[in-house]
Write an enzyme that holds these catalytic residues in place. Sequence first.
Site, PDB file in Angstrom:
ATOM      1  N   TYR A 243      52.078   3.446  55.136  1.00 40.09           N
ATOM      2  CA  TYR A 243      51.474   2.335  54.405  1.00 40.09           C
ATOM      3  C   TYR A 243      50.263   2.749  53.580  1.00 40.09           C
ATOM      4  O   TYR A 243      49.672   1.910  52.895  1.00 40.09           O
ATOM      5  CB  TYR A 243      51.094   1.190  55.349  1.00 40.09           C
ATOM      6  CG  TYR A 243      50.327   1.590  56.586  1.00 40.09           C
ATOM      7  CD1 TYR A 243      48.968   1.854  56.548  1.00 40.09           C
ATOM      8  CD2 TYR A 243      50.984   1.677  57.811  1.00 40.09           C
ATOM      9  CE1 TYR A 243      48.275   2.215  57.689  1.00 40.09           C
ATOM     10  CE2 TYR A 243      50.305   2.034  58.963  1.00 40.09           C
ATOM     11  CZ  TYR A 243      48.935   2.309  58.891  1.00 40.09           C
ATOM     12  OH  TYR A 243      48.256   2.671  60.026  1.00 40.09           O
ATOM     13  N   LYS A 244      49.897   4.016  53.606  1.00 44.07           N
ATOM     14  CA  LYS A 244      48.762   4.484  52.811  1.00 44.07           C
ATOM     15  C   LYS A 244      49.282   5.013  51.472  1.00 44.07           C
ATOM     16  O   LYS A 244      49.685   4.241  50.610  1.00 44.07           O
ATOM     17  CB  LYS A 244      47.975   5.534  53.589  1.00 44.07           C
ATOM     18  CG  LYS A 244      47.396   5.015  54.912  1.00 44.07           C
ATOM     19  CD  LYS A 244      46.585   6.077  55.614  1.00 44.07           C
ATOM     20  CE  LYS A 244      46.209   5.664  57.030  1.00 44.07           C
ATOM     21  NZ  LYS A 244      45.292   4.520  57.089  1.00 44.07           N
TER      22      LYS A 244
END
Length: 416
Positions: A243-244
């Site tokens: 999710y980064k």
Amino acid sequence: MSEAYADKASALDAVDELAKLRAQFVLDDVVYLDGNSLGALPRSVPGRVEDVVRRQWGSLRIRSWDESGWWTAPERIGDRIAPLVGAAAGQIVVGDSTSVNVFKAVVGAVRLANDGDGGSDGGSDRGSGGGGGVGGGGRDEILVDATTFPTDGYIAASAARLTGCTLRPVTPGEVPGALNERTAAVLLNHVDYRTGRLHDLPSLTAAIHAAGALAVWDLCHSAGALPVGLDEHGVDLAIGCTYKYLNGGPGSPAYLYVRRDLQSRFDSPLPGWNSHADPFGMTPDFTPAPGALRGRVGTPDILSMLALEAALEVWDNVSVSAVRAKSLALQDFFLECVGAYVPEGAVESVTPSAHAERGSQVALRCEDAGGVMRRLIERGVVGDFREPDILRFGLTPLYVGFGDVERAARVLAEVL
């Protein structure tokens, strides 16, 4: 002065080969420098999620496990992530959280280090036990990065209790001197989440191997931002979130890498029906699936997993080396603008000066960092801070431009 740096930013953006990728993300006029916590939304994702919900789940229903490829999603999406971390296909499985995968990797590494015969298939007679000590190998110590993200330390401590090991926190720089014949596994962060310092994965992995231990790397702050080289450097196991810099969305599933020659002996502490060689056989005895599939546990989280698959399409034909080059250029320009705009002594960079020691964020030490960041956000510059005094600015080259970082430095100076 600001006009000169604004002009320089425009010139740099004009020749940026990755600038066209910005159009593939949902962005507004906010300068978004928090992709090291949550990546921006790729435009392809909402339509894909709607199709998954309305057609695949709504119409096809259970048929989608086969007809829509739900069943093979963990390894299929793992193969999409593989080139971004320097791995060949068939070594990464997607699913579960980073924390769960850290647990699998560390316990699995201890078991591998103490697998005396060096060649058992790691499975049917051990996989169902779920616990126990280190066995006959005599390696009963785990080293963990003392500067790591807290959860990695918590998980490593639990893994040590489960396997009967002693846990020893050390800084990455202390690892070579701390290794000994008792070391089973070493868990390290590739990039420090506070300062953005990039640790030397090749040399540390080599030192760990020279001591007869296994190297486990957390790639949360490096995958999608810089070359990793898992296969090239012989990393044993690795985990990371999506999710980064991979822009998979809030809480998107993490991944587990198991080097190919270790897969037949990898003994996961979390065997589940999805990691069984015959998942629909429903037998009481556990026989692990071949290859990386034994890193699976339960039913895949399909909605978030297929959102991630859509998000990864922005990486088609994108070179990780080009991403790295732009990341470093963005950092240099941002620090140059901060030096020119911000009053002397108001901030102190804790980002390493050497490119070889940087991840993809700039970290500035600042009094009242939390208050400063709140004021920055109010003025359209979104980063974050870490206690007690660190401002973090994550630079995601797929959608951050040189004009963004010039504006961020100018607003920072005005706030201060």
